[in-house]
Design a protein around this motif. Structure first.
Motif: not given
Length: 232
Positions: A128-133, A117-122, A17-19
């Motif tokens: 990161l793990a879900t994106g890679e998987a 590297m601009v918005r760390i909460p993202a 929902d945020f993204g």
């Protein structure tokens, strides 16, 4: 390319929902069937210590289903991995590949496997793990009929395109001005996550306004940004 089915794979309830809720509202309006695959139940979330921690997972599942309805999504699936401890495991790759084979989407939306590297909460470690998987599940797992014996009963499937959310760069912007209210309705469904709900809209409007400016849209417009790549 004709897109009939899309799958969003996200780490936590509310990530989608945020993204991307404004964009997804446009997809469902266009007749695309959208499925959510949420890797965790968000059981490490919340802000109220009076709420029994054992109840948080069920609360957040219910909130995500309510949020999904605001943007036309009825199919919401949870994989049940522990919030805050998601790893790029073979089990997770297999489970996401299973959902891809079941849903057979032409389009997958996932989180960035690279740190923003601009918005760390993202860049929560679970994101990161879900994106890679998810990218591993897209290629090579879901399309390789021999990848996992446990899901060999499901026909292999190749995802034609992938939309990545959460990077500090984008090659595709979607004007969500007309669906922003539905995005906010989805976000406000996550009651357990927002101790100061009145601050939510200005924050999100600021993010989406900045995206619109980066996209070259007129002042006052709102946009969501993605990195879109061919994955067939």
């Amino acid at each position: 390319m004709t897109v009939e089915r899309a799958l969003a794979v996200m780490a936590h309830p509310d990530d989608v929902d945020f993204g991307a809720a404004g964009t997804i509202a446009q997809w469902t309006d266009a007749g695309i069937e959208v499925t959510y695959c949420i890797v965790t139940d968000g059981d490490a979330g919340g802000f109220d210590p009076a709420v029994d921690r054992g109840e948080i997972g069920a609360i957040r599942q219910a909130e995500q289903r309510m949020a999904a309805k605001q943007v036309g999504v009825d199919d919401v699936r949870f994989l049940g991995y522990p919030d805050g401890r998601v790893e790029v495991s073979f089990d997770l790759r297999r489970d996401i590949a299973r959902v891809i084979r079941e849903v057979r989407p032409q389009r997958v939306l996932c989180q960035a496997p690279q740190r923003n590297m601009v918005r760390i909460p993202a860049s929560h470690p679970d994101h990161l793990a879900t994106g890679e998987a998810t990218l591993c599940a897209i290629y090579p797992d879901a399309r390789n009929p021999f990848a996992f014996a446990e899901i060999a009963n499901l026909e292999a499937w190749s995802v034609a395109e992938t939309w990545v959310s959460g990077l500090e760069r984008a090659n595709r912007y979607v004007d969500i001005t007309d669906t922003f209210d539905r995005k906010m309705a989805a976000l406000h469904a996550h009651v357990s996550q927002h101790p100061e709900p009145d601050t939510l809209e200005p924050m999100v409007r600021g993010w989406n306004g900045a995206n619109a400016l980066a996209a070259g849209l007129a002042a006052g417009r709102l946009a969501e940004g993605f990195w879109v790549l061919a994955t067939a």
